[in-house]
Structure formats: C-alpha cells, structure tokens
Design a protein around this motif. Structure first.
Motif, PDB file in Angstrom:
ATOM      1  N   PHE A  70       0.817  -1.193   0.000  1.00  0.00           N
ATOM      2  CA  PHE A  70       0.000   0.000   0.000  1.00  0.00           C
ATOM      3  C   PHE A  70       0.857   1.251   0.000  1.00  0.00           C
ATOM      4  O   PHE A  70       0.465   2.264  -0.576  1.00  0.00           O
ATOM      5  CB  PHE A  70      -1.011  -0.033   1.131  1.00  0.00           C
ATOM      6  CG  PHE A  70      -2.209  -0.805   0.716  1.00  0.00           C
ATOM      7  CD1 PHE A  70      -3.015  -0.306  -0.288  1.00  0.00           C
ATOM      8  CD2 PHE A  70      -2.489  -2.034   1.255  1.00  0.00           C
ATOM      9  CE1 PHE A  70      -4.101  -1.020  -0.729  1.00  0.00           C
ATOM     10  CE2 PHE A  70      -3.572  -2.746   0.819  1.00  0.00           C
ATOM     11  CZ  PHE A  70      -4.378  -2.237  -0.177  1.00  0.00           C
ATOM     12  N   GLY A  71       2.035   1.143   0.602  1.00  0.00           N
ATOM     13  CA  GLY A  71       2.972   2.242   0.441  1.00  0.00           C
ATOM     14  C   GLY A  71       3.281   2.436  -1.032  1.00  0.00           C
ATOM     15  O   GLY A  71       3.250   3.550  -1.561  1.00  0.00           O
ATOM     16  N   PHE A  72       3.515   1.329  -1.677  1.00  0.00           N
ATOM     17  CA  PHE A  72       3.795   1.319  -3.107  1.00  0.00           C
ATOM     18  C   PHE A  72       2.659   2.013  -3.864  1.00  0.00           C
ATOM     19  O   PHE A  72       2.877   2.916  -4.673  1.00  0.00           O
ATOM     20  CB  PHE A  72       3.926  -0.147  -3.541  1.00  0.00           C
ATOM     21  CG  PHE A  72       4.460  -0.373  -4.931  1.00  0.00           C
ATOM     22  CD1 PHE A  72       4.946   0.658  -5.708  1.00  0.00           C
ATOM     23  CD2 PHE A  72       4.488  -1.657  -5.457  1.00  0.00           C
ATOM     24  CE1 PHE A  72       5.429   0.430  -6.972  1.00  0.00           C
ATOM     25  CE2 PHE A  72       4.974  -1.890  -6.715  1.00  0.00           C
ATOM     26  CZ  PHE A  72       5.433  -0.844  -7.484  1.00  0.00           C
TER      27      PHE A  72
ATOM     28  N   ALA B  52      -8.272   4.610   5.035  1.00  0.00           N
ATOM     29  CA  ALA B  52      -8.919   3.674   4.115  1.00  0.00           C
ATOM     30  C   ALA B  52      -7.951   2.578   3.706  1.00  0.00           C
ATOM     31  O   ALA B  52      -8.303   1.393   3.671  1.00  0.00           O
ATOM     32  CB  ALA B  52      -9.412   4.429   2.884  1.00  0.00           C
ATOM     33  N   VAL B  53      -6.717   2.983   3.443  1.00  0.00           N
ATOM     34  CA  VAL B  53      -5.722   2.011   3.010  1.00  0.00           C
ATOM     35  C   VAL B  53      -5.441   0.999   4.129  1.00  0.00           C
ATOM     36  O   VAL B  53      -5.388  -0.215   3.897  1.00  0.00           O
ATOM     37  CB  VAL B  53      -4.448   2.763   2.587  1.00  0.00           C
ATOM     38  CG1 VAL B  53      -3.263   1.859   2.609  1.00  0.00           C
ATOM     39  CG2 VAL B  53      -4.626   3.362   1.212  1.00  0.00           C
TER      40      VAL B  53
ATOM     41  N   PHE C  69       9.547   2.519  -2.529  1.00  0.00           N
ATOM     42  CA  PHE C  69      10.580   1.643  -1.990  1.00  0.00           C
ATOM     43  C   PHE C  69      10.028   0.782  -0.852  1.00  0.00           C
ATOM     44  O   PHE C  69      10.452  -0.346  -0.645  1.00  0.00           O
ATOM     45  CB  PHE C  69      11.768   2.477  -1.501  1.00  0.00           C
ATOM     46  CG  PHE C  69      12.787   1.681  -0.759  1.00  0.00           C
ATOM     47  CD1 PHE C  69      13.467   0.663  -1.397  1.00  0.00           C
ATOM     48  CD2 PHE C  69      13.068   1.930   0.574  1.00  0.00           C
ATOM     49  CE1 PHE C  69      14.403  -0.093  -0.716  1.00  0.00           C
ATOM     50  CE2 PHE C  69      13.997   1.172   1.253  1.00  0.00           C
ATOM     51  CZ  PHE C  69      14.668   0.161   0.614  1.00  0.00           C
ATOM     52  N   MET C  70       9.047   1.329  -0.124  1.00  0.00           N
ATOM     53  CA  MET C  70       8.434   0.543   0.949  1.00  0.00           C
ATOM     54  C   MET C  70       7.844  -0.750   0.385  1.00  0.00           C
ATOM     55  O   MET C  70       7.987  -1.824   0.976  1.00  0.00           O
ATOM     56  CB  MET C  70       7.333   1.381   1.589  1.00  0.00           C
ATOM     57  CG  MET C  70       6.632   0.723   2.731  1.00  0.00           C
ATOM     58  SD  MET C  70       5.462   1.929   3.432  1.00  0.00           S
ATOM     59  CE  MET C  70       4.339   0.789   4.225  1.00  0.00           C
TER      60      MET C  70
ATOM     61  N   LEU D  48       0.357   6.600  -6.763  1.00  0.00           N
ATOM     62  CA  LEU D  48      -0.674   7.635  -6.907  1.00  0.00           C
ATOM     63  C   LEU D  48      -0.037   9.023  -6.917  1.00  0.00           C
ATOM     64  O   LEU D  48      -0.377   9.864  -7.741  1.00  0.00           O
ATOM     65  CB  LEU D  48      -1.692   7.536  -5.769  1.00  0.00           C
ATOM     66  CG  LEU D  48      -2.719   6.412  -5.870  1.00  0.00           C
ATOM     67  CD1 LEU D  48      -3.601   6.392  -4.637  1.00  0.00           C
ATOM     68  CD2 LEU D  48      -3.573   6.604  -7.107  1.00  0.00           C
ATOM     69  N   ILE D  49       0.901   9.242  -5.967  1.00  0.00           N
ATOM     70  CA  ILE D  49       1.522  10.568  -5.902  1.00  0.00           C
ATOM     71  C   ILE D  49       2.293  10.852  -7.187  1.00  0.00           C
ATOM     72  O   ILE D  49       2.137  11.901  -7.820  1.00  0.00           O
ATOM     73  CB  ILE D  49       2.471  10.655  -4.686  1.00  0.00           C
ATOM     74  CG1 ILE D  49       1.684  10.483  -3.393  1.00  0.00           C
ATOM     75  CG2 ILE D  49       3.209  11.974  -4.682  1.00  0.00           C
ATOM     76  CD1 ILE D  49       2.547  10.451  -2.165  1.00  0.00           C
ATOM     77  N   LEU D  50       3.096   9.878  -7.570  1.00  0.00           N
ATOM     78  CA  LEU D  50       3.952  10.081  -8.739  1.00  0.00           C
ATOM     79  C   LEU D  50       3.111  10.328  -9.985  1.00  0.00           C
ATOM     80  O   LEU D  50       3.385  11.248 -10.767  1.00  0.00           O
ATOM     81  CB  LEU D  50       4.837   8.847  -8.920  1.00  0.00           C
ATOM     82  CG  LEU D  50       6.138   9.026  -9.648  1.00  0.00           C
ATOM     83  CD1 LEU D  50       6.964  10.111  -9.000  1.00  0.00           C
ATOM     84  CD2 LEU D  50       6.930   7.725  -9.639  1.00  0.00           C
ATOM     85  N   SER D  51       2.072   9.535 -10.169  1.00  0.00           N
ATOM     86  CA  SER D  51       1.274   9.692 -11.379  1.00  0.00           C
ATOM     87  C   SER D  51       0.457  10.969 -11.318  1.00  0.00           C
ATOM     88  O   SER D  51       0.178  11.595 -12.324  1.00  0.00           O
ATOM     89  CB  SER D  51       0.365   8.489 -11.571  1.00  0.00           C
ATOM     90  OG  SER D  51      -0.544   8.431 -10.501  1.00  0.00           O
ATOM     91  N   TYR D  52       0.084  11.362 -10.102  1.00  0.00           N
ATOM     92  CA  TYR D  52      -0.686  12.601  -9.966  1.00  0.00           C
ATOM     93  C   TYR D  52       0.130  13.789 -10.466  1.00  0.00           C
ATOM     94  O   TYR D  52      -0.383  14.654 -11.166  1.00  0.00           O
ATOM     95  CB  TYR D  52      -1.063  12.791  -8.501  1.00  0.00           C
ATOM     96  CG  TYR D  52      -1.828  14.055  -8.220  1.00  0.00           C
ATOM     97  CD1 TYR D  52      -3.135  14.196  -8.678  1.00  0.00           C
ATOM     98  CD2 TYR D  52      -1.248  15.094  -7.512  1.00  0.00           C
ATOM     99  CE1 TYR D  52      -3.841  15.346  -8.424  1.00  0.00           C
ATOM    100  CE2 TYR D  52      -1.948  16.252  -7.262  1.00  0.00           C
ATOM    101  CZ  TYR D  52      -3.248  16.380  -7.716  1.00  0.00           C
ATOM    102  OH  TYR D  52      -3.951  17.516  -7.467  1.00  0.00           O
TER     103      TYR D  52
END
Lengths: 633, 171, 105, 471
Positions: free
Chosen positions: A184-186, D404-405, A235-236, A191-195
């Motif tokens: 989920f870190g991944f 949520a995650v 990396f997580m 999400l951040i990177l693609s955003y």
C-alpha cells in the motif's frame, strides 16, 4: 529474433496455468508436470535468444517497447498500458527467472512425485512464473503493480499449499499480509507520482530531464520533497517483497512451504523484485531523490548485517537459508544505495550482478536442502551429520554453492561480491566495514551449516538416507555449473545504470581482504563444527606434537570458542534473534490481538435489541446535529 | 387570544396528553385508544386550517383504518387484561434525556428561524381541486405518484397476505 | 386560525409529538405499541407539512399532498408490519421486542 | 404528453409489464406447472435487462416528477442486471416444498421493489423519492419474513420494517423542515440556503438515507436482518437496496445539496471512517457467513463514501463504477453461500473447510469474489477501490486515504480467513459435492464474468466517466 516473440515468454506459462488449473481433476500427474515444464522450457529458450540478440546489438542499449497496448484510460493524458519493455535489466531478469524456474520445475517433478495436489501445484507454479515475468517486463508502474500483486497471490497459494500444518497456513497469511501492507505504500507512491507526472510510463518517469519530475523536487511536504516521498513509499513496497528490515518477518516463516517453492520464490525471483524495482526507478532517484537512495543503502546495510548475525544461530536448515537470502539481498540494496550514475555506477552493476549470481547459488542451496530434507524427512540440522557418505552428489553440489556464496574465487559469488565491496568502499568506510564483516559471517554460517550436515557427527540413521533421483540432481548440477561460471561474465558490458558499457575488473586489495575474511569464517566453522567428534583422533595422530596441540587448543580454540560461542552467539546473535522473534514479530501479533480485542469490546453494540439499535440511531442523528450546528453557528 | 387560538391550544394539549398516554399506558388496548385521540386531534387541526379533505382522510384512513388494524392485532396477540411491564428505569431515563435533547434542538432551530409568511393566495383545497391535481400530469400534477402508490399498496397487500396466511406445513 | 396562532407554536407541538413518538418507539416492550410510536412520529411530520404549507406556501398545497401520501404509505407499512408481528407471534408466542434478539453480535 | 415522452419511462413500464404477466400466470397456470413461472420470470427479466441498454434519451416528464438521463439509465441497468442474477439464484430455494406455491408472490414482491428502485433513481420530486424508497423497502420486509416457520426470518422482518419505519419517520421529519425552508419539493428549482433549519433538516434526511446504505452509526440492523432473511433476499438487500440508495445519495448530494457541500463533506468524512473501521472490526469476529458478508458490505459502504466525498465527476464515476463491481462480486459470493446453504444448510466459515477438494469450481468462484471484494488486482474490485482512492487523493483528504488504506489491510485479513478455510484447512467432514442447477450456474458465470471482464475491459470506466462528466 523478432522481438515481439518475447510475448510468448510470458504467455506460455500462463497457458500452462490455465490448462492445469481448469483440468486439475482430469489430467494425469505426468502430463500436467511435463506440460508445465515444456512451457517454461520454451520460455527459457526464447529468453536466452532474446538476451543474446538484445545484447549483441551495439551499445548504448536502448529501451525498447516491443509490445504496447493501451488498456485503461483515466484521463486524456493518464492512461495505463500493458506491454513489454526490453532493457538490460529486464532482459537479464527474464533469463534469470526462466532459467531458475525451469530448474525448479524439473526438480519438482521428482520432489513432489506422488503428492496429492500435484497438478494444482504445477498450475500455481506456472501462475507464479507468469506473474513474475510480467512484472519484470512491465512498461509502466501500474502494470508492474498489477503483476506485483499477482505475484503476491500466487506465492500465497504456494506457501500455504503443501503441508497441512497450521504453521504453513499462518505463514502464508503472514507473508501475504505483511507484503500487502508494504504494497500500500507502493500504491500511494504510485498515486503521488502519477498525480504529478500525469503518467505511469517508466520511460517518461525515469527520465531525469522530465520537467514534471523536476517540478516535483520543488514541492515539499513536511520538509521533504514530494518526489522523495513518492520514491520512499514505492521503496516501501520493494522492502516488503524483498524482506528488508523491518518488513522481513514473513520470510523465515514462509519456509513452511515446499522447498522447491522456496528455491524459486524466496531465493531467486520474488524476493529480488524489490531490488529490481529500485533499479527500475534508479535514474530518477539518483539525480533527484538522493535522500531516498541513502535510505535504501542504510536499510540494505542494516538488514545485511542483522540477518547474517541471526543466521549464525538458527538450526532449521531452511531458516538459515532464509536469513542468508535476506542478508544477500541486503548486499544488493546496499550496492544500489551507494551507487552513482554513469561512470560512478559500479554499485548498480554490482547489484545486478550479485542478483544474477545469487539466483544460481541460492537456488542451488535450496534445492540441495530439499534433497537433504527429502532424504531425511527432517529440517533440523542437529539431527543431521555425516551425510556426505549417503549423498555424495548432493554433497559436492552443496559445497560448490557454499563456496560461491562465501565468495571464494573463482566461484560466482566472489566476483559480484567483490564489486559490491569496491562500490561500498568508494562510498563510505562504514558500509565497507559492514559488508566485509557480513562476508565473514556469511562464510561462517554457511560452512557451519555445511559441516554440521555433511560431516560432524557420523550418526546412524533409522532409515539409511539415499541419494536423490537424477531428475532432482540434474537441475542442481546445471545450477552448480552456473554458480561456477556466472562470475566470469563481463557484466559491466551489459548491465549498467546508463545503458553504456562500464569497465569493471577485480580490485586486488578488496579481493584479498574479502577472500581472507571468507577463509577466516570458513576456518572458524571448520574448527568449531567439523572436528567435534574427531578431536580424539586428531590427538592420537599428533601425539608427538602434544604440546602444540594443547597450545592450539588452549589459545586458539578457546578464543574461537569465546568469540563464536560467547560473543557472537550469546551476546549478539541470540538477543537479536530473540528481538526478531518477539519484538518485531510480536508487534504484528499485538496488532492482531488489539484488533480482536477492540472488536470483542465493541460487540455489545450489536446486542440484537432493536430498541438499542434505534437508540444509537437517534443518538447518532442528534450528535451529528449538535456537532454541525455548533460548528456553523 | 381569539377563539380559534384557544381551540388550537386546547386541542394541542389534548393531543400531546393522549400521545403521552399512548406511549406510557400499561394496557395496550388503551394505548391504541389514546392514539386514536391524538390522531383525531390532528384531524381537528386540519379542519381548522381548512384542509377538510385531508382531515377526512386522516379520520378514515388513519383513525379508522390503522387504529382498527392495530386493535385487531392487539386482540390477536395479547390478552385484554394483560398489563405491560414497565420498562427499566435506566431505559426510561436514557431515552427521556435523548428525546428531550432532540426536542430542545429542533424547537430551538424551528423557533429561531425567521420564516417569511406566505405571499400567495390560499388555493382552497376543495375535493374538486384535489381531484384535478391528482390526475394532472403537468407541473403540480400528482398522477404519477398516485399511480405508483397503487403498486405500493398492491405489493403491501400481497406481502401482508402471503406472510400472514398459514400454508399447510411442508410435509 | 392562522392569523391567531404563530407558526412556531404549531411546529413546537409537532416536534413534541414527534419525540414523544420516538420515546414510545424506544421504550415500549410490545411490538404493536412500538408501531404506535411510529404512527405518532409520522403524524407529527404530517402536521409539519400541513403547517408549513398553510402558513408559508399557501398557493401550492404541495405539503398537503405529501401528507395525503404519507398517510397512505403509513397504512401500507402498518399492514405489513402487523402481518409480520402475527407471524412472529405464531412462532414464538410472544411479541415482546426484547425477545426478538436471537441474532446478535 | 406524447407517446415518445411516455417511452422515457420504459424501464418502469417494462417492469410493471413483468408484474402483470406474473399475475396473469398465477391466475392461469395449474399447480403442476408452477415451475414455469420461474423460467418465465428469469427470461423476461433477462430481456428487460438487455432491453434497458437500448440507447437512452434525457428528459423530464410529469411536470418534472420523473427525470431520466443516460447516467440514471445506466444505474437502473446495473441494478436490473443484479436482480436478474438474484432471480437466477432463487430457483433452488423456490423449488422447496412450502415455497413452491408462493413463487409468484416472491417474484411479484421483488419486482415491485425493483420498480421502487427505478422510481427512486428517476425521482424528480421528493414525493416520488419517498414513495420509491418505501416501495423499495416494504415488499423486501415482507420477503425478509418469508420463511414462515422460522422465527429468525420473522425476526429479520420485524427488525427491518420497524427500524426502517423509524428511519423513514426521521427522514420525513427532516424533509418537512427542508420543505419549510424552501417551499418546494421539485428537484428542478430546489435552491437551498445555508440556514440552521436546512442543516438540521438535511442531517435528519441524510440519516434516513444512510440507514439504507448501512452507514455507521445507522447500520445496526444490517447484520441481524441479513442473517435472518432468506439468502437471496439478503443479496437483494446488500446489493440492490444498498446500491440504489448510494446512487440516489450521490445524485442528491451532487445536485440539490451542492450548496451545503462543506456540511455533508464533514459528516461523510466522520461516518466514512467509522463505517470502514466498524464494519471491518465486526467482520473479523463473525462465524456465520451471512453476517460476515453483512459486515463486509458495511465496510464496503464506507469505501463508497470516499468517492461521494469527492463531490465532482470523478467521485461520481468512481462510485458508480464501484457499485457496478460490487454488484457482481457480492452476488458471486452470495451465490456460492446460497448454493451451499440450499444443499446442506451449512452457513459457518468452518463448514467450508476443505471446500476446494469437493467443489473446486464453487470455491474458485468464491475466491474470486472475495479477492475482488478485498481489492486484489487485476480483479474488478481492485479498480473499484483504486478509483475511489484516486478520488480521495484528488480531493486532498490524505488522512482519510491513509485510514482507508489501512482498512483494506484489515479487510484482506478476514477475506483470507474464508479463502484459507476453503483451500488450506482440512476437514473430516467437508461439504459434499454440490450439483448446482443450471440457473445457479448461469448466475455464477455471469457474476464471475463481471468480476473478470470489468477488471480487464477498460471502456466501461471510460463510459461511466463520460456520463458523469456530462451529468
């Protein structure tokens, strides 16, 4: 070779999975097994062909999208493709995965013979190979994430597959959940990177000159740039799959699965996915998020030493190998973490090189362990000893693997480890120190294992252990061949951080030091574990040199004893192992217990009393009204 | 205070008291009768604001229909003389405080709101007008809900019968 | 009446009736008496609609229609509810709400 | 009113037609031929579902009481498809003795409820909204109590109808206040002002709707009713009833209540966290699969709220897509539960030990359904959650995203418990081999196709996204 043919490398194992999965009740064992073997066999041939034709072109190598299909479109710019990206690291991974898979598949034909769920086993194994191959050729982060999860699912099914012991079940669940947690870190990182970049595509994202990436370095969140956050979160995910501290707790437990599965998943393929991920993101990380790289180096170094120390105390053969895997992956992470770009990219090459060689000797070690377990039906090395007489071939092959992992020239591990040590030395002496110390420990625990199993206590067994059948020994021999020759591949010509060739050579002073510490480790192990039952004989043989013997015994042996038993074993390793088992593991158990406790405490709300429900309903309404009105008036 | 205001306050008092009685009376049948009073009082208020048709419906359907239904069900499931147990004190106090808070808030908000009194002229709710509106399909027409509610009533009818009807037990 | 009684008084009466109904629903042990509570609540809603309609928006009489429909639906709801009560009574010989708690946690 | 205007309401016409056909059949058919009713109902429902995909136009009829547009039509189609699956799954249960002569009534009640769903979604006036809501609930309450000789079923019916009556009363009370503040009940010119009265009215109104979606703290009826009802009624409640309430919530919040967005965002923020967490915490401790799925569906409702909070077209699209996926995933799970329950009467998770060995296909279906619910790629459920998370990330509620995650990790844990039971645990006495009938097989095939295809076939989301942008 037509590069689009590479798609068959991936599709063939999938086809094997579908056929075996759907017909699991109807296919005879032999057919199903050979079907899977042939599928992965053709994949292997195709991979080698791809590799040869890819590396024969003149460098600098290019990143080729040989297949690319638009699959999902979120917005006009952000879309997900499915495809195949060929570049040096993905081609190398294709070769590693298919080769090791093929060996494991063939080995499993013998090892799993007569097991009840034979067909299902091969179905899952094919599924795993398919997902792993899909992961390494991913053209974008999203595709990688999909296959990443698929890898997780198939390894869950495989770990929990074989033994009907509760531990296996718990282990499978733990592996899945811990890695999922990391994933989920991944996901958030993706999400951040693609955003910010508006794309998932690797070629765009990992281009250091991409303006969107550069702009991400300017935006900071809690004092750290958004890009660094994204990369660290990604990396997580890698740390979870690659069993880096503190997300490593699932790996030792995952050893409850069938041994060939461990050889495939927990030695050669899945666990290096994290390393692969970091390598994939490397160009952008090295330029714009060096702090993330420091994290990688630090965690790698820590895990490297941590796992090596714990490995010294374990008595379960597979657990020793598991900790050893963690430690070796620590090497790879460390090498990536200390690497620069272009001419300073030795660490990158070293890491990939070690990934490559490690796949051979670690898979061999696991298969060897499987061969031993198969013969003895036991996992505990204290119940073993003197096996060299009963399993001569396994013995030799195992020894080769031990020499390779210990880093003795000219075996494969020596060359890759040498490069890592050189890279570490160029970065920071502390890293070099840790890596060297771990090299000594590696040699020590591997040979401790080796001597305890094959020499030491020459016991008699209730059932005389027998050598494994050829179908198991042949794949092991192939891997042993790899462990011997893989080191001579001029890796720097092929796999580098900037796709250009990098001159690498053995660094003599580093080589001397590393070989010396490895030999020291082996010697300690030899003195301490091989002789045990032979001491009287030695004394008798050397009666003339009695004084000398006593001298050696008094000083050196005692010092060895003191160092190994008192310091390493009692003071460092055991507390560490205890810490690992109780604190790190315990934390997860605690979370589970706490969750259960809370849910038990809450159960009174669900009392079955309609009026209480309605009461809570009305209280909810009034509470919300009060809060909202309070805020708005 | 005018006469109609006086009547309103008396009616309100009767309604509130019978409502309280309806939710506290220990004989169930009496509770149903108190409910009848409360509903009848409401019908009277409808009368007072010139909604004659609604008042009639209130009396026929609500008072006449539902209360009778309730009385039937009481007769079917309880003895006439059976007295309900008093609820536990904790339950009473908890519920009382909750509903009191709820009442306080809503009354506060309703009285604090400054309503602008209606400007339009009163559309005299005669049966004729109601009938026309019920069957009109333009803006302000209610033919669609009127038809849909027939499905609802049919479904309720079927549902009630099929549950209450005892089939011969499965052999 | 509307020129003599302020709107807020009518609304207060209806609110009071609504919460008395809620009180009944929440405390009464017998299922039928709980239903009586619901009827009181719905009746209070009707008064609200009628009052708003008559005091504030007299030209549309939309609230009036809404009240009509609420009455009809309340009847349907009561019919189904009572059918289920009777069925329960046949099964467990009781319509005490506190005994309707076989399923919980 | 012209013919073409009336045709805008074709979904409802078709369903009313189905109801009429069922009544005719009930009158005209002999007891021996009762089974045909099931076949006719399924075929007609399939035809209606397909017919629903006929390109739709937008429009308002009955003076704005009825609104339709392509997005609303899509919502109806999704739910119709769900009901079709439920019809198919009902065959075994309806074939039982004592149930056979009440088959028509069953279909009639279900179809009436579905008509209510359709009117609810197309409501253009709060009266239509309210009638739709009640028409949705009242027949279902009767169906929940359908097993006459089981007190659990009666208990479920009572809990459903009484708590729903209570919540309706609260909803109406809120609605009456909104009426007082605005003086209009048509959706077309429903202009809210930001006063205390509207906020109070809105919260009362919202709670009534939240009750249908099982949002914490309005969810307590859910598990009990789900457990006691016949399983196909449970699936209806968890999928169709909840789905339609979600749809109408989205429509209302994004249009009529747009002006008080900060209020509902705050309310949804708190309730979403509670709903996900409480749903998960309770799901962990369940043994009964129906209760288990009840709490799991509560948790899923919490995830749906993530998309609602977003308040824009992406949020709407993610909610509609998630419900679509949820329909298939949940119905696949309930289908398997039902097949097992009808064959053996077993409902506990422990009863599923060794299920794979005896019923590989059913257990694979169940596994796919649970993995989809847990959100594991590449199954459809993953994309559903992914879009919801994207929506939350875009609205900037990072804390909410994090919670949520974390909740999906907990959820994974308990879904795995069931998978573990089926695939890994051994059992002395596993569920015997179940020969499910054709209708059940078709229904499971439909559901599994949905789970797989929606995951791989991207134009679906594109289409929904386009519709939501123009909504």
């Amino acid at each position: 070779m037509n590069p689009t043919l590479t798609i068959f490398i991936i599709l063939l194992p999938f086809a094997a999975f579908v056929i075996n999965g759907l017909l699991s009740n109807k296919l005879p064992h032999k057919t199903a097994g050979w079907l899977a073997v042939i599928a992965i066999g053709i994949s292997t041939i195709l991979s080698w062909q791809t590799a040869v034709s890819y590396f024969l072109q003149s460098e600098p190598y290019i990143r080729q999208l040989v297949v690319n299909i638009t699959w999902l479109r979120f917005t006009e710019t952000l879309q997900v493709d499915m495809g195949i990206l060929l570049d040096p690291i993905s081609v190398m991974m294709l070769v590693v995965i298919t080769t090791v898979s093929l060996m494991v598949f063939v080995y499993s034909l013998g090892y799993m013979q007569g097991e009840k769920g034979f067909v299902r086993y091969f179905a899952f194994l094919s599924l795993f190979s398919f997902s792993m191959l899909g992961l390494v050729v991913a053209t974008n982060l999203f595709q990688m994430y999909m296959f990443w999860e698929l890898v997780g699912v198939s390894s869950y099914l495989l770990i929990g597959y074989y033994y009907n012991k509760p531990e296996a079940v718990a282990a499978a669940k733990k592996a899945f959940i811990v890695t999922r947690f990391a994933d989920f870190g991944f996901l958030v990182g993706i999400l951040i990177l693609s955003y910010y970049t508006g794309t998932f595509d690797f070629i765009t994202i990992t281009n250091p000159e991409n303006p969107a990436i550069i702009s991400m370095t300017g935006i900071s969140f809690m004092g750290i740039s958004v890009l660094t956050w994204a990369v660290v979160l990604i990396f997580m995910g890698g740390a979870g799959k690659s069993a880096m501290f503190p997300l490593h707790i699932w790996l030792p437990d995952a050893m409850e699965g069938p041994t060939p599965v461990s050889a495939l998943i927990h030695a050669a393929t899945m666990v290096v996915a994290g390393v692969f991920l970091v390598a994939r993101m490397f160009p952008v990380v090295v330029f714009h998020a060096p702090a993330a790289l420091d994290v990688v180096a630090f965690i790698g170094a820590f895990t490297l030493l941590f796992a090596a120390i714990i490995a010294c105390t374990q008595t379960d053969i597979k657990r020793i190998l598991a900790f050893s895997t963690m430690s070796q992956i620590g090497y790879m992470m460390l090498a990536l973490g200390v690497s620069g770009y272009g001419h300073e990219g030795l660490g990158f090459t070293a890491s990939m090189f070690h990934l490559f060689t490690h796949a051979f000797f670690k898979a061999l070690l696991f298969l060897g362990a499987g061969s031993i377990i198969h013969a003895l039906q036991a996992n505990d090395i204290r119940q073993m000893g003197g096996l060299r007489k009963y399993q001569p071939v396994t013995h030799i092959l195992f020894l080769i693997a031990c020499l390779a992992i210990a880093g003795i020239p000219p075996f494969a591990g020596f060359f890759s480890k040498d490069e890592i040590l050189t890279a570490a030395l160029a970065s920071h002496t502390v890293y070099f120190g840790i890596a060297t110390l771990a090299a000594a420990l590696t040699a020590f625990y591997m040979f401790r294992l080796y001597f305890l199993v094959f020499w030491n206590n020459e016991r008699t067994y209730a059932h005389t252990p027998h050598e494994s059948p050829a179908i198991m020994l042949i794949p092991m021999s192939v891997l042993a061949g790899g462990s011997v020759v893989a080191g001579f591949i001029p890796f720097g010509n092929f796999v580098t951080s900037d796709l250009k060739s990098l001159e690498t050579h053995v660094h003599l002073n580093v080589a001397v030091i590393s070989t010396a510490v490895a030999l020291a480790g082996i010697t300690i192990a030899w003195l301490f574990y091989k002789r045990k039952s032979e001491i009287p004989d030695t004394i008798a043989a050397r009666l003339g040199g009695l004084y000398q013997t006593i001298y050696r015994k008094f000083y050196i042996d005692e010092i060895y004893l003191f160092i190994t038993k008192r310091i390493i074993f009692n003071l460092v390793s055991q507390p560490l192992a205890w810490f690992d088992r109780h604190i790190i593991d315990g934390f997860m158990d605690l979370t589970a217990t706490a969750t259960n406790w809370i849910s038990a405490e809450l159960k009174e709300f669900q009392s079955g009393q309609l009026q209480k429900y309605a009461y809570i309903f009305l209280s909810g309404v009034i509470l919300i009204v009060l809060v909202v009105l309070y805020t708005y008036s | 205070m005018g006469t109609s205001a006086l009547i309103f306050y008396i009616l309100s008092a009767v309604m509130i008291l019978s409502a309280i009685a309806a939710v506290t009376a220990r004989r169930i049948l009496r509770a149903a009768v108190y409910l009848l009073f409360a509903l009848g009082g409401t019908a009277a208020i409808y009368f007072m604001v010139d909604y004659y048709f609604l008042a009639a419906v209130q009396l026929i359907v609500y008072a006449g229909g539902i209360v009778v239904l309730i009385i039937f069900s009481i007769l079917l499931t309880t003895h006439i003389n059976e007295k309900l147990e008093l609820p536990r004190w904790s339950k009473i106090s908890a519920t009382f405080s909750l509903t009191a808070v709820g009442f306080a808030i809503t009354t506060y908000v309703l009285t604090a709101q400054s309503f602008t009194t209606g400007t339009g002229t009163f559309a005299d709710a005669t049966v004729g007008l109601i009938g026309e509106r019920m069957l009109a399909y333009g803006e302000g027409g209610y033919v669609l809900p009127f038809e849909v509610i027939s499905i609802l009533l049919l479904a309720a009818l079927v549902g009630a019968i099929v549950i209450a009807k005892r089939n011969p037990p499965a052999s | 009446m509307i020129d003599q009684v302020p709107l807020s008084h009518v609304l207060s009466v209806s609110s009071l009736m609504f919460f008395i109904g809620a009180y009944g629903f929440l405390t009464r042990k017998n299922l039928v008496t709980m239903l009586i509570g619901v009827e009181l609540m719905l009746n209070a809603v009707n008064i609200n609609f009628v009052a708003f309609d008559r005091y504030l928006y007299p030209s549309g009489i939309n609230g009036h229609f809404f009240a009509l429909f609420i009455i009809a639906i309340a009847a349907a709801e009561a019919a189904v509810a009572i059918a289920i009560f009777i069925n329960l009574y046949r099964n467990i010989r009781s319509i005490d709400v506190e005994e309707v708690d076989k399923m919980k946690y | 009113m012209t013919w073409s205007e009336l045709l805008l309401m074709r979904h409802e016409w078709a369903l009313i037609g189905l109801a009429l056909v069922l009544i005719m059949l009930e009158i005209g058919i002999s007891d021996e031929q009762k089974n045909r009713i099931h076949v006719v109902a399924c075929l007609l429902m399939a035809a209606i579902t397909l017919f629903g995909f006929w390109p739709a136009e937008s429009g308002k009829i009955f003076g704005g009481m009825y609104i339709t547009d392509p997005l609303r039509v899509l919502m109806k189609n999704i739910l119709n498809a769900g009901v079709l699956i439920i019809f198919l799954q009902s065959s075994v249960w309806l074939g039982k003795a004592g149930m056979k002569n009440r088959m028509t009534e069953f279909y009639l009640l279900l179809v009436s409820s579905l008509i209510g769903v359709n009117y609810l979604i197309s409501a253009g006036h709060f009266l239509m909204f309210y009638i739709g809501l009640e028409l949705l609930t009242i027949p279902i309450a009767a169906l929940a109590a359908y097993e006459q000789y089981q007190s659990k079923s009666a208990e479920a019916g009572i809990k459903l109808i009484l708590s729903s009556a209570f919540s309706s009363a609260i909803l109406l009370f809120g609605l009456s206040m909104l009426y007082g503040a605005i003086g209009n009940l048509y959706f077309t010119d429903f202009s809210l002002t930001d006063s205390l009265l509207t906020i109070l009215g809105f919260i009362f109104f919202f709670s009534g709707l939240a009750f249908k979606i099982s949002i914490v703290p309005f969810h307590l009826w859910t598990a009990d009713v789900y457990e006691g009802s016949p399983t196909n009624v449970t699936s209806y409640l968890s999928v169709i009833s909840k789905g339609s309430a979600v749809f109408v919530l989205v429509i209302l919040l994004f249009t009529l209540f747009r002006t008080i967005q900060p209020v509902w965002q705050a309310v949804l923020y708190a309730t979403a966290i509670l709903t996900m967490t409480i749903g998960n915490l309770f799901a962990i401790r369940q043994q009964n699969l129906k209760r288990f799925l009840a709490f799991s569906s509560i948790a899923q409702a919490g995830f749906i709220l993530l998309g609602v909070i977003h308040g824009g077209s992406l949020g709407m699209a993610s909610v509609v897509y998630f419900v679509l996926v949820y329909v298939f995933s949940n119905l696949a799970a309930f289908g398997v539960v039902q097949a097992v329950e009808q064959a053996t009467g077993k409902l506990n998770i422990d009863d599923y030990n060794g299920f794979y060995n005896t019923n590989p296909r059913l257990s694979l279906t169940m596994m796919l359904a649970l993995f989809s619910l847990a959100g594991i790629p590449p199954l459809a459920g993953f994309f559903g959650k992914f879009f919801l998370f994207t929506a939350v990330a875009e609205s900037g509620f990072y804390t909410l995203l994090l919670i949520a995650v974390l909740n999906t990790v907990i959820a994974l844990y308990y879904y795995l418990l069931v998978v573990k039971a089926m695939f890994i645990n051994k059992s002395e006495l596993p569920v015997p081999v179940i020969a499910s009938d054709g209708a059940m097989r078709i229904s499971l095939l439909l559901a599994v196709t949905g789970i797989l295809v929606l995951g791989f076939y991207s134009p679906v989301f594109d289409y929904i996204n386009e519709l939501c942008k123009t909504f």
